[in-house]
Scaffold this active site. Structure first.
Site, PDB file in Angstrom:
ATOM      1  CD  GLU A   7      -3.696  -5.956   2.999  1.00 47.78           C
ATOM      2  OE1 GLU A   7      -4.599  -5.226   3.465  1.00 47.78           O
ATOM      3  OE2 GLU A   7      -2.471  -5.754   3.156  1.00 47.78           O
ATOM      4  CD  GLU A  53      -3.223  -1.031   1.956  1.00 51.29           C
ATOM      5  OE1 GLU A  53      -3.278  -0.155   2.825  1.00 51.29           O
ATOM      6  OE2 GLU A  53      -4.141  -1.854   1.758  1.00 51.29           O
TER       7      GLU A  53
END
Ligand code: AHR
Length: 495
Positions: free
Chosen positions: A296, A174
């Site tokens: 995820e 991220e």
């Protein structure tokens, strides 16, 4: 409700990569500590510190690959703090998750030990946000170099003579957010630089995964593919199923049908996301060499009242079971691009497989779906065609039934079905086109009479799978009745 589904048993579309059934374990809340790792001195039965009950339950899922140490934690993790004698390991603050002390007792050696116990491939996520190129490069050397080198010698001093096999390595997490708040252009350059020093030592070949987009961040995918696509094997994508909004999440329990419907609909959004990210990837990689790695995904609710909000502990109901089933079907459908996914997270965090409380452990409805669906791993996806009624709610609608079928290496056909309607059963006529005769048909079902149904430490078997017999064979057809809010797996052995 009625519906008809055709399963083309002789039309194989390609392999459902077993890595679609991957998991994720982060240093977050009680996932690693308490959930997986209790230490050798714990009264909880363990194998070199890893809980026996949890490891035993997870072994039954045939977990193909396990991502670690984060998540956001990965870009704050300094691997050298987590090796050597435990009493000398640095104590630090887990600033991202709950501000608790991280004693680093679970580090690289313990992670590989866990993977060996679970027979899962390790997938390590390196630190780009706050780490150096040298640090990342030395970690790979420490883990995989066979011969004389500073890092290999250090590994040997710490008790591991031979290098480990490491296939999957993520270069940051991220990086548009907790991994450094970068612009895609900047991260693409950093990716190019960092991955250069993620070396292949000996015969170890690393599959490099670039940190990918958040949800519909299509520009991120575009820039990464354009600037660095040729230097990566996989590009990640994160998307959570969040009823309400990110700022105003809803509870894991105590929801109504409106939230049930919203959650199902948001699960189906994964299909659009993969389709659109894949379309961008196709422009730069028409041969589909680069995998889309959904590392995820899962439900994200308000944390359970009375627990540390930074620990992301939530209960898991029949609703989660259906979210899991729908997602796995979507991933199967995109088997040509989706090479791996990792549900968040394996134990005690978000949409977990198991929950623990002291020495007690329970299996969640999501666990049962993963257990039922494991037969799809590495099987050939079969072409299906479904004409089913829609589940209508408050002027909106989604298909009531979702299906996926595969053929295993032994020729056995597995058909999974999800009925997302909380109040109506579904009568489905399944045509098994191309199948002359069926030798044996068996079924398993996960269902309940209540949307909120979940397992507790007092009642750990409230939701559990059972034998499914609500089907009748008529020649090449199977007439199946799916109970409301159910997940069903049919297994058909051909003659
Ligand atoms: O899974 C929980 C967190 O969600 C991860 O650490 C992060 O990558 C994502 O935002």
């Amino acid at each position: 409700m009625k519906g008809s589904i055709i399963v083309n048993t002789d039309w194989e579309k390609g392999v459902i990569n077993k890595n679609i059934y991957g998991q994720f374990a982060e240093h977050l809340g009680r996932c690693i500590y308490e959930g997986l790792w209790v230490g050798q001195d714990s009264p909880i039965p363990n194998t070199d510190g890893i809980r026996n009950d949890v490891a035993g339950a997870l072994q039954k899922l045939n977990i193909p690959v396990l991502r670690w140490p984060g998540g956001c934690f990965a870009d704050e993790y300094h691997w050298k703090d987590g090796i050597g004698p435990k009493e000398n390991r640095k104590r630090m603050v887990n600033t991202h998750w709950g501000g608790v002390v991280e004693n680093n007792h679970f580090g690289t050696h313990e992670f590989f030990q866990l993977c060996e116990l679970l027979n899962a491939e390790p997938y390590i996520c390196g630190n780009v946000g706050s780490g150096t190129v040298q640090e990342m490069s030395e970690w790979v050397e420490y883990m995989t170099f066979d011969g004389e080198s500073p890092m290999a010698s250090w590994r040997q001093e710490n008790g591991r003579e031979k290098p480990w096999k490491l296939k999957y390595f993520g270069v940051g997490n991220e990086n548009w957010g907790c991994g450094g708040n970068m612009r895609p252009e900047y991260y693409a350059d950093l990716y190019r630089r960092y991955q250069t020093y993620v070396r292949n030592y000996g015969d170890n070949r690393i599959y490099r995964i670039a940190g990918g987009a958040n949800v519909d961040g299509y520009r991120w995918t575009e820039v990464l593919m354009r600037e660095a696509g040729h230097l990566m094997d996989g590009l990640s994508l994160h998307n959570y199923t969040v009823p309400g909004s990110w700022e105003e999440k809803r509870q894991a329990l105590g929801f109504d049908e409106a939230e049930w419907f919203e959650t199902m609909k948001k699960s189906l959004y994964m299909d659009e996301l993969i389709t659109r990210h894949s379309a961008i990837m196709d422009q730069y990689d028409p041969g589909k060499r680069v995998g889309l790695i959904v590392d995820e995904w899962g439900t994200w609710f308000l944390t359970e009242p009375g627990t540390n909000p930074g620990f992301l502990y939530q209960q898991n109901t029949m609703r989660d079971a259906l979210v899991a089933g729908l997602h796995l079907h979507i991933f199967h459908n995109h088997h040509d691009r989706v090479q791996m996914t990792n549900i968040a997270q394996m134990v005690n965090v978000l949409q977990a497989m198991v929950l623990t409380e002291g020495p007690a452990m329970l299996l969640t409805p999501t666990y049962h779906v993963f257990e039922m669906f494991k037969v799809h791993q590495d099987a050939q996806a079969l072409a299906t065609y479904a004409e089913v009624d829609r589940y209508e709610y408050d002027g909106d609608s989604i298909p009531q039934v979702s299906v996926s079928a595969s053929k295993a290496q032994d020729g056995c056909i597995h058909i999974s079905l999800c009925n997302v309607h909380p109040g109506e059963s579904a009568n489905v006529s399944l045509e098994l086109r191309g199948l002359e005769e069926m030798k044996k048909i068996s079924g398993t079902v996960l269902a309940s009479d209540e949307m909120q149904a979940h397992n507790t430490f007092d009642q750990p078997e409230r939701v559990k799978k059972e034998a499914f017999t609500s089907f009748q064979q008529q020649g090449q057809h199977l007439d199946v009745t799916l109970p409301p809010m159910s997940v069903v797996m049919l297994s058909i052995a051909p003659k």
